[in-house]
Design an enzyme around this catalytic site. Sequence first.
Site, PDB file in Angstrom:
ATOM      1  N   CYS A  21       0.808  -1.209   0.000  1.00 35.19           N
ATOM      2  CA  CYS A  21       0.000   0.000   0.000  1.00 35.19           C
ATOM      3  C   CYS A  21       0.847   1.267   0.000  1.00 35.19           C
ATOM      4  CB  CYS A  21      -0.944   0.011   1.204  1.00 35.19           C
ATOM      5  SG  CYS A  21      -0.203  -0.578   2.726  1.00 35.19           S
ATOM      6  N   GLY A  53      -0.997   0.291  -4.630  1.00 34.28           N
ATOM      7  CA  GLY A  53      -2.148  -0.470  -4.157  1.00 34.28           C
ATOM      8  C   GLY A  53      -3.384  -0.125  -4.952  1.00 34.28           C
ATOM      9  N   ASN A 130       1.793   1.147   5.798  1.00 35.59           N
ATOM     10  CA  ASN A 130       2.402   0.501   4.637  1.00 35.59           C
ATOM     11  C   ASN A 130       3.444  -0.482   5.143  1.00 35.59           C
ATOM     12  OD1 ASN A 130       4.925   1.488   2.251  1.00 35.59           O
ATOM     13  ND2 ASN A 130       3.543  -0.232   2.133  1.00 35.59           N
ATOM     14  N   GLY A 131       3.284  -1.757   4.825  1.00 31.82           N
ATOM     15  CA  GLY A 131       4.243  -2.763   5.259  1.00 31.82           C
ATOM     16  C   GLY A 131       3.552  -3.984   5.826  1.00 31.82           C
ATOM     17  N   CYS A 279      13.890  -1.912   1.637  1.00 30.88           N
ATOM     18  CA  CYS A 279      13.597  -2.920   0.612  1.00 30.88           C
ATOM     19  C   CYS A 279      14.233  -2.502  -0.710  1.00 30.88           C
ATOM     20  CB  CYS A 279      12.092  -3.074   0.448  1.00 30.88           C
ATOM     21  SG  CYS A 279      11.613  -4.156  -0.920  1.00 30.88           S
ATOM     22  N   TYR A 285      11.642  -2.128  -8.717  1.00 28.58           N
ATOM     23  CA  TYR A 285      10.315  -2.300  -9.302  1.00 28.58           C
ATOM     24  C   TYR A 285       9.226  -1.404  -8.732  1.00 28.58           C
ATOM     25  CZ  TYR A 285       6.084  -4.810 -10.798  1.00 28.58           C
ATOM     26  OH  TYR A 285       4.877  -5.135 -11.335  1.00 28.58           O
ATOM     27  N   SER A 326       8.468  -0.438 -15.985  1.00 28.31           N
ATOM     28  CA  SER A 326       9.441  -0.250 -14.917  1.00 28.31           C
ATOM     29  C   SER A 326      10.848  -0.648 -15.327  1.00 28.31           C
ATOM     30  CB  SER A 326       9.021  -1.036 -13.667  1.00 28.31           C
ATOM     31  OG  SER A 326       8.837  -2.409 -13.974  1.00 28.31           O
ATOM     32  N   ASP A 388      14.173  -6.920 -18.606  1.00 24.55           N
ATOM     33  CA  ASP A 388      13.072  -6.817 -17.645  1.00 24.55           C
ATOM     34  C   ASP A 388      13.663  -6.619 -16.269  1.00 24.55           C
ATOM     35  OD1 ASP A 388      10.482  -6.642 -16.762  1.00 24.55           O
ATOM     36  OD2 ASP A 388       9.932  -8.705 -17.241  1.00 24.55           O
ATOM     37  N   ASP A 389      12.804  -6.172 -15.322  1.00 25.92           N
ATOM     38  CA  ASP A 389      13.318  -5.882 -13.982  1.00 25.92           C
ATOM     39  C   ASP A 389      13.415  -7.113 -13.101  1.00 25.92           C
ATOM     40  OD1 ASP A 389      10.530  -6.160 -13.037  1.00 25.92           O
ATOM     41  OD2 ASP A 389      10.271  -4.205 -13.956  1.00 25.92           O
ATOM     42  N   CYS A 425       8.941 -13.098   0.650  1.00 28.59           N
ATOM     43  CA  CYS A 425       9.047 -11.872   1.442  1.00 28.59           C
ATOM     44  C   CYS A 425       7.986 -11.902   2.528  1.00 28.59           C
ATOM     45  CB  CYS A 425       8.847 -10.646   0.556  1.00 28.59           C
ATOM     46  SG  CYS A 425       8.866  -9.078   1.469  1.00 28.59           S
ATOM     47  N   CYS A 498      17.472  -4.334   2.447  1.00 27.77           N
ATOM     48  CA  CYS A 498      17.018  -5.703   2.647  1.00 27.77           C
ATOM     49  C   CYS A 498      17.052  -6.414   1.306  1.00 27.77           C
ATOM     50  CB  CYS A 498      15.603  -5.723   3.223  1.00 27.77           C
ATOM     51  SG  CYS A 498      14.941  -7.401   3.406  1.00 27.77           S
ATOM     52  N   CYS A 501      14.806 -11.565  -0.129  1.00 33.42           N
ATOM     53  CA  CYS A 501      14.161 -12.349  -1.184  1.00 33.42           C
ATOM     54  C   CYS A 501      15.188 -12.867  -2.188  1.00 33.42           C
ATOM     55  CB  CYS A 501      13.091 -11.528  -1.889  1.00 33.42           C
ATOM     56  SG  CYS A 501      13.701 -10.014  -2.668  1.00 33.42           S
TER      57      CYS A 501
END
Length: 512
Positions: A21, A53, A130-131, A279, A285, A326, A388-389, A425, A498, A501
Amino acid sequence: MASGGLSNDVVGESSVLTHECGVFGCVATGEWPTELDVANTINLALIGLQHRGQECAGIVTGTGSPSDRFNDHRGMGLVSSVFDTHALSNLAGNLGVGHTRYSTQGKSEIKNCQPFVLENIHGQIAVAHNGELTNKNSLRKEVLERGVGLRTASDSEVIAQILCYPPEKREGRDWVERIKYLMRRAPLAYSLLIMHEGEIFALRDPFGNRPLCIGKLMTPVDENHVEGYVVSSESCVFQSIGAIMHREIAPGEIVSITKKGIASLDVVARPSNKPPALCIFEYVYFARPDSVIDGQMVYGARYRCGQQLGVESPIEADVVGAVPESSTPAAHGYAAQVGVPFVDVLAKNRYIGRTFIQPTKRLRQLAVAKKFGALRENVAGKRVVLVDDSIVRGNTMGPIVKMLRQGGAKEVHIRIASPPLKNACYMGINIPNTKELVANQLSVEGIAEIMGADSLAYLSLDGLVKSVRNGAWKTSFDKNASDNISNGNSGDKEVGHCVACLDGNYPVDLDW
């Protein structure tokens, strides 16, 4: 079916990453009632944060008077469909907070739509989050053991309830102590806005896993006059509402925003003096390319990722293209590094928003065709590098490669401007479980084979980190925040990310 249970069918939205979000707050300056349209300012900002979001949105406003109730409106769908003229006219106020949501915890339904509004002995609070909490199980149990009933499965409601606890060994409404208790109990992951009476508290978790920044809303007729203060998940929205960037909020910092100004109240230390953990996929992205995070524009970080990818994995080719949108900056960086021209190889249908899971195999296979079309004149007879990302399940890239070959591409080489995604994640991104991640199940050569590509290469983890950190600068704080940090209330101002992932090393122990 490919090995590992992975299918080359397109499954729509589950093939891409989605963020949980975006949050936004606004406080008018000067005399109240204000002439500033707070609700519409928040509405415009949420439209600018729509990429974070798309399931539901909400706005809560207040007059700032303890005797007045909050005004609020929430709804399912895109921001533009939730807030019409009538809804906004009922949201009069001098300050407010807004939220746009993608669910990772709790179903996609109206009761989970934020901001959450609760009432305690000191009045109403509105909370926008958010999170995702990494220790949500123990915190949820703590709330329930205090005899508090919960309406939703959302960890954001748990946060709101914990904020209603009386501060330890204190009398009264000491909101800073309440917030510090939450931050000590929940080390990550959140950017959080809390509205109470005439004040908005804005804070980031001690690791700074989610971005949050402050802006000044300038009067159109007098660019030297501040008519409001705003706080946002991303700075990209500031220009569209007539605001200018003031600064980013530091990891662990608690900021107060009132009509009188912005004040840094405290900074909560990270456990065991661990490094920050923003993150890294905000750069890869999630964030809009015109946002500023850690003092650098996201576009520049993506461009450098593409350049580094060109250093690590060049290939003889005729053109370089991108999967819109992106990955476009990274594709430009790759093209510049290898000395091959960048061209558009795919046209994107900009009116396709979220692509839901389709009921039949044929419709699933057509999902990519609804979103993209190959530009035949740009690819026919050419050796194409497609940048691509990221690759998640690997369901989308195969049909795109097939589309380019049908358009006449002689060769298709895939280059990914981030390392292989191999781990789930637990901090607010919907990366699926490891068995569904194609890079966790197949080798690079195996992935290239199921996608029908001539070659596939990823950016290395060291290359990603170097590309992102080379443009970052230590976040500038105001004097109070700098004093808080220098007095030992937090770690240093180093940049840190972080990458769990990608390498499986999470910043804290998980309580899932």
